[in-house]
Design an enzyme around this catalytic site. Sequence first.
Site, short mmCIF file in Angstrom:
data_model
loop_
_atom_site.label_atom_id
_atom_site.label_comp_id
_atom_site.label_asym_id
_atom_site.label_seq_id
_atom_site.Cartn_x
_atom_site.Cartn_y
_atom_site.Cartn_z
N LYS A 23 -11.49 -8.30 -1.33
CA LYS A 23 -11.14 -7.05 -0.25
C LYS A 23 -11.89 -5.94 -0.20
O LYS A 23 -12.51 -5.32 -1.43
CB LYS A 23 -9.61 -7.03 -0.79
CG LYS A 23 -8.96 -6.11 0.13
CD LYS A 23 -7.49 -5.83 -0.29
CE LYS A 23 -6.66 -4.92 0.66
NZ LYS A 23 -5.18 -4.77 0.23
N SER A 74 -1.94 -5.76 3.64
CA SER A 74 -3.01 -5.11 4.07
C SER A 74 -4.18 -6.07 3.81
O SER A 74 -5.25 -5.81 4.39
CB SER A 74 -3.26 -3.78 3.47
OG SER A 74 -3.40 -3.78 2.02
N SER A 96 0.88 -6.44 -0.11
CA SER A 96 -0.25 -6.72 0.78
C SER A 96 -1.02 -8.08 0.03
O SER A 96 -1.97 -8.34 0.72
CB SER A 96 -1.15 -5.45 0.73
OG SER A 96 -0.67 -4.49 1.53
N1 GLN Z 1 2.93 -3.01 3.95
C1 GLN Z 1 2.96 -1.77 2.81
C2 GLN Z 1 2.47 -0.46 3.32
O1 GLN Z 1 2.13 -0.32 4.53
C3 GLN Z 1 2.34 -2.31 1.69
C4 GLN Z 1 0.94 -2.09 1.85
C5 GLN Z 1 0.16 -2.74 0.56
O2 GLN Z 1 0.86 -3.49 -0.36
N2 GLN Z 1 -1.15 -2.28 0.29
O3 GLN Z 1 2.19 0.41 2.63
#
Ligand code: GLN
Length: 494
Positions: free
Chosen positions: A84, A159, A183
Site C-alpha cells: 500500500k 482505504s 481499511s
Molecule cells: N473508512 C474509514 C475512514 O475513512 C477508515 C479508514 C481506514 O481504516 N484507514 O476513516
Amino acid sequence: MPQADTPAMSNATLKELSAQLAAKACSSVELAQDFINKINILNKDLGCYVTVDAARTLAQAQAADARRAAGNAGTLTGVPLAHKDIFCAKGWLTTCGSKMLANFVAPYDAHVVERCDAAGMVTLGKTNMDEFAMGSSNETSFFGAVRNPWNRERVPGGSSGGSAAAVAARLAPAATGTDTGGSIRQPAALTGICGLKPTYGLVSRYGMIAFASSLDQAGPMARTAEDLGLLLNVMAGHDARDSTSLERLAEDYNRDLAKPLKGLRVGLPKEFFAAGLSADVQKAIEAAIAEYKKLGATVVDISLPNMGLSVAVYYVLAPAEASSNLSRFDGVRYGHRAAEYTDLLDMYKRSRGEGFGAEVKRRILIGTYVLSHGYYDAYYIRAQKLRRLIAQDFVDAFRHCDVIMGPTSPTTAFKIGEKSSDPVQMYLSDIYTIAVNLAGLPGISIPCGFDGDGLPVGLQIIGNYFDEARMLNVAHQYQLATDWHQRAPAVSQG
Ligand code: GLN
C-alpha cells in the site's frame, strides 16, 4: 513443468508459489515478470497500482533467485507482493494517495517493508489508496478511483482499495494494507479476498504514514487465511522505533490451522444484525454461521451495547489525531509547495490548500474543531470515555465466546460516485469494523458468498487480544469446507 506464464501461476497462493519456487518449477524472475505483464495489461483500467517499476522489481527477484541458489531461501523468498502506498519504501515514490506527496521518494523503508525485503519478498509496486487512508471507497485518491475487478462500475472499498483490487484481480498474490477503521477488512470484503487487522501494537507503524496513530495498524491481505498467517509471520514483531510496538515473543500464526472447531463458541452480537444490513449480506452471513455449526461450533447470543456509538466516537478521535499528524505537511520539509505566495503564512495556506483533497480538509477541520479550547471536553474527552466503554463491551462479550462473527460491511460494493457526495453515508460503511479498532482488537474478513448481482460478501471474525492464531484457524477450517475464497473475477482470468 508449470511455466511462469500459465494463468495458474497468478492464481496461485503464497503457499503454492513458495512450493513452486522451492521445487524450482519457476524462478522468482519468471514469476515477477508474469505479474508485471499482467499488471501492464490490466492496471490502466483497474487503477490498482500508483507506481510500478519493473527494473526495481526484477532486480529484487534476481537477488531472491541468487539467495535461493546460495541455499539461504526462507519460506517467502522470491514470492512477490504489493505494498500500500502508505508505507515508505526506499527509492520508491510514496504518495499516500495525495497530491501533497505526489513527488515524495521515501529515503528509508517502513518496518513492514524492511521485514518483507529481509524475507526475500519481491515488491511488485505501490498500490492506490484513499488520500491519507481517509475513505471507504478509494475514490478520494489524487490518482483516481480504483475499480472493483468484479464489476468495474463498483468501488473496491477503501482505504486499501488498490491492494484489495490487485489481489482480487490476480495482479499480486498478496499485499500489505492498513486498517484505522476498517481499511483492510472492508475492501477485502468488497473484493472477495481475505484481510487481517492485527491486535494494535503487533505490527510496527514505523515508516507508515500516520493517519490516527492510536488506531492505525498494518496487516496482510491475501486470498486464503493460511496466506494471511504466512505474511503476518513476516510483518509482525517488536520494533523499538515505534513506541506502541509490543514486545512479544515471535510466534507462528499458522500453528493452529489444523485444529478442529468442535466446541468453538461463536458470539453473534445482536447489534450486527439490525436495521441497515442488506438482505443479501445477511443471508450469506447466516449461511456461513450454519456452516460453522456443521463444523462443530456453538452459537452464543451476545450484545455490544455501545457499538452504535462507534462511528460517532471514531469521527471525533480519528480526525483529532489526523489534524495533528497532518500538520507536518507544510510545504517546507517535503511535499507539495505552492508555486507562488506572498509570505510564510501564505505559503502554508496555499501549499496545504492545493495539496490536500476535500475529504482530508474536512477531517482536519473537524479535528481542529474538536480539539479547540472550549470544545475539547465536550467532544474529544467525551469520545475518549466512550471509547473505553466500547472496548469494555468486547471484554464482557469474550467472557461468553471465543470469537465474534458478523458481516464486515453492511452492503456489497456500491457504485462509484454513489456515496461520494454524502460523507455520512460513506462513514456508515464502516459500522461493523470501527469498534474493533477503537478496542484495539484483531479482526479478519473472509469471503463467504455473493449477492444477487454477483458481488462478494465478507464474513468478519473478531478475536480477543493476541488471538490471531485462533482466528486464522477458524477462518482456515471454513476455507477447507467451502470454496468462496477460490472464486475469481472474470477479468483476472483473461
Ligand atoms: N473508512 C474509514 C475512514 O475513512 C477508515 C479508514 C481506514 O481504516 N484507514 O476513516
